[in-house]
Design an enzyme around this catalytic site. Sequence first.
Site, PDB file in Angstrom:
ATOM      1  N   CYS A  63      49.558   0.347 -12.065  1.00 13.43           N
ATOM      2  CA  CYS A  63      48.512   0.241 -11.038  1.00 13.43           C
ATOM      3  C   CYS A  63      47.123   0.399 -11.653  1.00 13.43           C
ATOM      4  CB  CYS A  63      48.665   1.339  -9.991  1.00 13.43           C
ATOM      5  SG  CYS A  63      50.338   1.717  -9.594  1.00 13.43           S
ATOM      6  N   ASN A  84      55.727 -12.294  -7.626  1.00  9.44           N
ATOM      7  CA  ASN A  84      55.387 -11.575  -6.404  1.00  9.44           C
ATOM      8  C   ASN A  84      54.042 -10.901  -6.575  1.00  9.44           C
ATOM      9  OD1 ASN A  84      55.434  -8.390  -6.066  1.00  9.44           O
ATOM     10  ND2 ASN A  84      56.833  -8.905  -7.750  1.00  9.44           N
ATOM     11  N   LYS A  91      61.490   1.782  -3.110  1.00  3.75           N
ATOM     12  CA  LYS A  91      60.234   1.030  -3.015  1.00  3.75           C
ATOM     13  C   LYS A  91      59.046   1.888  -3.470  1.00  3.75           C
ATOM     14  CE  LYS A  91      57.234  -2.008  -1.763  1.00  3.75           C
ATOM     15  NZ  LYS A  91      57.019  -3.193  -2.597  1.00  3.75           N
TER      16      LYS A  91
END
Lengths: 246, 315
Positions: free
Chosen positions: B142, B80, B56
């Site tokens: 990100c 998601n 993760k």
Amino acid sequence: MYKRGIYRIVANEALTGNVYRMVLEGDTQYITAPGQFVNVELPGKFLRRPISICDYDGRTITIIYKVVGEGTAIMGEMKPGGELDVLTGLGNGFDTATGTRRPLLVGGGVGVPPLYNLAKRLIAGGAAVNVVLGFNTASEVFYADEFAALGATVTVATADGSRGVKGFVTDALKSVPEYDYVYACGPMPMLRALGGAVNVPGQFSFEERMGCGFGGCMGCSCKTKNGNKRICKEGPVLRTDEIIWE
Amino acid sequence: MQTENVNTTARETDLSVELSGLRLDNPVIPASGTFGFGAEFAEFYDINILGSFSFKGTTKEPRFGNPTPRIAECTEGMINAVGLQNPGIDAVVSQELPRMAKVFRKPVIANISGFSVEEYVECCGRIDSEPQVGIIEVNVSCPNVKHGGMSFGTRPESAYEVTKAVKAVTTKPVYMKLSPNVTDIVSIARACEEAGADGITLINTMLGMRIDLRTRKPVIANTMGGFSGPAIFPVALRMVYQVAGACGIPVMGCGGVSSARDVIEMMMAGATAVQVGAMNLRNPYACKEIIEALPQEMERLGITRLRDIIGIARN
């Protein structure tokens, strides 16, 4: 412990206009508590559909679902004899070892089903169970007789007053005998209102859109006073004293 | 008899691949974000059959992620917007890695995310000394919060900067995981290679959204999210083909892989290893079933050594 299995549909019938009861036959050994759920694979749908377990025994699982979208519409069309790929043993379920003697069970709409096996367990343990079932209107009411047949005292509330107490489940609380614990499952506004209306300890079961149903994707997380929890894994049942109402 | 056949097949076919000196029994790797830290899947099957897995996405600080709902159904896929929920690098090192060691004995892939170059550096430096970690996978999808929120992976210059900075603090192989939401994936991959990346993972999810027809509002609380699942496979395959052709470093192919045939196709496009993502959520046994189906599929296609087909579609 959870497991995937192939289950045979032995019944699939309408309880009301859009609420159905399906009985599945197969391995039930991974179901350990009332309030757990199954995750059903559907043809043509990528994600499984999580459905709470209404009741189970050594070889069957009963689920009650409302047709709200394409996935549940597919389920509604399924015929006995068909097979379903199902994950079982999901979620924590309700803790029945609380020592409660006079529990109050409150269900709203399709939040009602997981309370059925819970009521069965609590009554078998000698508790005097009171059940409040909330619906929009009389034609949507289901399982009131089934709860009564278990030996529970049942109060029905409908928003339009067409059956039982007029109003929400919180309006029906006045007509309910004294209780020392509360279990509930239903839509978020109902749970929030109930949380503010009762002052005994309890457990509420929550709903959230899920990816996997077994803790793999973190899709359904919520914040609690005991840290972040996955509704599918550390939930769907939370103790009322750990819930953060946002 | 059945068992004998399987053993014979296993002797004849070779599924092993090598990623930057790390030998994998097979190329199948659950993708980051779809496999947690392994424990949930270890309840379904012995996950030591996997080539490896990418854990993760981990950041410096603990994160809850985005508000819910953060999952939406799509045709042959899902969206998601989890938003990198994770317990933070300290808890991953002190709690998750020891827990992981109980269910997975092979080297794991550490997926690291950050919101500044400093965060990437700190997390990668921290994970560098962990013997369980075989490869560091750096997620550059990100937003760079110090520079207007533009994702690190959308400009070759910033992808270069992150790669260079991370390489300086670790001796482990570094794979840069690229976003497909760019105009020229090759230029980003090349920048990573120039900065010293040991490999490339691609693709991350594609930006998408859904609207609930009844509420007339986006399904996802965050409006948009990452689209993944079988529907994106051809896009992922195309990008793997382009990047593998333009770079000299290994590629881990990722995006919509759901069968042994997809694994083989991805490798033919140039992938050395193949990640399986969204399919793990629909079918928790997906990777196990793919690994078990590979020898038979290889035999059917006349493949003896899986690594021999890497990039073969180009020749």
